[in-house]
Design an enzyme around this catalytic site. Sequence first.
Site, PDB file in Angstrom:
ATOM      1  N   THR A   1       0.826  -1.208   0.000  1.00 50.84           N
ATOM      2  CA  THR A   1       0.000   0.000   0.000  1.00 50.84           C
ATOM      3  C   THR A   1       0.857   1.254   0.000  1.00 50.84           C
ATOM      4  O   THR A   1       1.979   1.259   0.514  1.00 50.84           O
ATOM      5  CB  THR A   1      -0.893   0.094   1.252  1.00 50.84           C
ATOM      6  OG1 THR A   1      -0.061   0.261   2.416  1.00 50.84           O
ATOM      7  CG2 THR A   1      -1.802  -1.096   1.403  1.00 50.84           C
ATOM      8  N   ASP A   2       0.307   2.318  -0.553  1.00 47.73           N
ATOM      9  CA  ASP A   2       0.833   3.631  -0.225  1.00 47.73           C
ATOM     10  C   ASP A   2       0.534   3.870   1.255  1.00 47.73           C
ATOM     11  O   ASP A   2      -0.289   3.177   1.861  1.00 47.73           O
ATOM     12  CB  ASP A   2       0.191   4.700  -1.108  1.00 47.73           C
ATOM     13  CG  ASP A   2       1.078   5.928  -1.268  1.00 47.73           C
ATOM     14  OD1 ASP A   2       1.944   6.159  -0.402  1.00 47.73           O
ATOM     15  OD2 ASP A   2       0.895   6.665  -2.256  1.00 47.73           O
ATOM     16  N   TRP A   3       1.185   4.865   1.842  1.00 45.11           N
ATOM     17  CA  TRP A   3       1.123   5.051   3.299  1.00 45.11           C
ATOM     18  C   TRP A   3      -0.292   5.446   3.727  1.00 45.11           C
ATOM     19  O   TRP A   3      -0.790   6.515   3.388  1.00 45.11           O
ATOM     20  CB  TRP A   3       2.155   6.083   3.715  1.00 45.11           C
ATOM     21  CG  TRP A   3       3.461   5.478   4.129  1.00 45.11           C
ATOM     22  CD1 TRP A   3       4.170   5.768   5.260  1.00 45.11           C
ATOM     23  CD2 TRP A   3       4.214   4.467   3.449  1.00 45.11           C
ATOM     24  NE1 TRP A   3       5.307   4.995   5.328  1.00 45.11           N
ATOM     25  CE2 TRP A   3       5.362   4.188   4.231  1.00 45.11           C
ATOM     26  CE3 TRP A   3       4.034   3.748   2.281  1.00 45.11           C
ATOM     27  CZ2 TRP A   3       6.313   3.241   3.874  1.00 45.11           C
ATOM     28  CZ3 TRP A   3       4.978   2.802   1.904  1.00 45.11           C
ATOM     29  CH2 TRP A   3       6.094   2.561   2.694  1.00 45.11           C
TER      30      TRP A   3
END
Length: 769
Positions: free
Chosen positions: A289-291
């Site tokens: 995932t992106d953050w």
Amino acid sequence: MHSNLGLAGLAGLLATASVCLSAPADQNITSDTYCYGQSPPVYPSPEGSGTGSWAAAYAKAKNFVAQLTPEEKVNLTAGTDANNGCSGNIAAIPRLNFPGLCVSDAGNGLRGTDYVSSWPSGLHVGASWSKALAKQRAIHMAKEFRKKGVNVILGPVVGPLGRVAEAGRNWEGFSNDPYLSGALVYETVDGAQSVGVATCTKHYILNEQETNRNPGTEDGVDIAAVSSNIDDKTMHELYLWPFQDAVLAGSASIMCSYNRVNNSYGCQNSKTLNGLLKTELGFQGYVMTDWGAQHAGIAGANAGLDMVMPSTETWGANLTTAISNGTMDASRLDDMAIRIIASWYQMNQNSDSPSPGVGMPTNMYAPHQRVIGREASSKQTLLRGAIEGHVLVKNTNSALPLKSPQLLSVFGYDAKGPDALKQNFNWLSYSPAIQENHTLWVGGGSGANNAAYVDAPIDAIKRQAYEDGTSVLYDLSSEDPDVDPTTDACLVFINSYATEGWDRPGLADKSSDSLVKNVAGKCANTIVTIHNAGIRVIGDWIDHENVTAVIFAHLPGQDSGRALVELLYGRANPSGKLPYTVAKKAEDYGSLLHPSLPETPYGLFPQSDFDEGVYIDYRAFDKANITPQFEFGFGLSYTAFEYSGLRISNPKKSPQYPPSAAIQQGGNPHLWDKTVTVSAEVKNTGRVAGAEVAQLYIGIPNGPVRQLRGFEKVDVSAGETTQVKFALNRRDLSTWDVEAQQWSLQRGTYRVYVGRSSRDLPLTGSFTL
């Protein structure tokens, strides 16, 4: 691919961009049930096959994972806190000698640490049009990551592609064209991973604006992230294309994006993760995932998500509980763990690698171990990269190179260096149009990097002046400065800023334009340099008779001034070409100028409909017959090149669809079968050596007028001739068939164009399939 939709139903959903249905027109809907079913479900998540070069890594990973407890498997799938400055960490498993993983920003160089370099940005490399440079930059940059104990580079970027002209992160990627982006991301992934550092290619997929990229709250009301609504043909022919090249190169990881895709969040979208990435493209690595982009628990895992960063509240013990109650198969958790560990083995990080995070202090200003990331061998690539991304777009009466000037006058805020260099340089809580206090060498946000130093233009100009005995006058703060009428040239420096988190407020700013016009009104030889983090329109002054030369200097990294002086004085010959289209006025970008904004009835569930299909950037200008200021692929040199001798081989007889074959990383291996070869000759007709980017465009039947399908950058000595060759494969000549779910060769006449830019194509021909 498994789905609860038949092929006909699937094709029907994918033929056009998805929109929410039956919503009231005059008021905001409060439930996204109107949008359900717009992204086709694809289950189960396919297990990694360990195909091709991944076979040995998968065998080791399966043996490793077989020894893990359920808790240890779960711990591999989510980030954890660690006593280092890495962007994210995976916990160690000491009993099996697994030291954990350090993942860090970003694709343009390391951020938040010391003893590293500020590399030319992705856009700068895109403007170089150099595959060799892309690879060498990746190799040397990755060596710095490795020495600092970073296992995974959070980059490179091919999403956003550049659909929206004002998008805040376009500078992190290479180009607005999928072919150019794909060719450069392939070299970047291949180069970085050749030194044992994994890449995490991002942001997958359709992350084309910063506005509403994340869910938020306004006046106590929840607003979902923007949904990028797209048809299947456009998805394949534009946005998926460069990701396919990254997978083909072996990218160990892919980062899923914040936005929704056809109203399903990117990190839980089974169509894009299970269907496109892991099934169609044969992706062998893991999806991260992106953050903070996790919006579902078990549903995300079943949809193809493998790792959550920087931590998780919904996985952990819930994964083992889900396996116990049957809502998730144990094989899915095993596959998640195997993909992660296989990537570790694939990079040979189990052997002689620095400890994760060893050179990533939590605080650069507190006592910490000195770990030198930089290498002397990188200096040439840093400077070469900085030089090659400059694009000369105007040079009246050979104003450049400079010819033994006695007096130079320097103006503009962008000429000077910063007052300070800090641990998290260029992370702002807003997006100004310009950086008015210093030169711009990198954009803002997580894609920024830490410089060993910054060589500002004014500093480099002074050094050269010392060597030549040139006088230098300068005023770097006034908008309407005084000008000595005897000056040989006036060098004006402006910039155009962009950052993660915000889209740009426009493609020009009045104060910078006023500065240029004010100087040009007093100086007959005004040379303008723009450090631009994206498209910058210059129609307000480009035709001024006293503006004699203009350089788009992009984001060259720490050697900015040194590189520019090499070009200004002719020791280096400009060879960059525009990786985007510069319009005469911002309005020429039409509906793709601004990001999409929430509108009734979807104010709480913002929608961005990609109704333009494949017609972005130069394709859109060609379709609408709009003359740009400077076309895609344009760039001047201090010499001239002549094209001749177009040759087109007899096309290889091929069926309409690629033959069936076991999927390899990158997809059906027959997509890379060579079909046609095009060649031409390029002669340097000038008096100095130079490099030319020969560009091949193809007009595919039933498609855009022209699409880039080949480029070669060649060095040619004065008076010499060299041959360029372009090998076209099946994918290059195909369009996506939404009914057959296959790449399809078209029957009919293909037009061939070779030349200097997308609108300067002296050689034309054709072939028939």
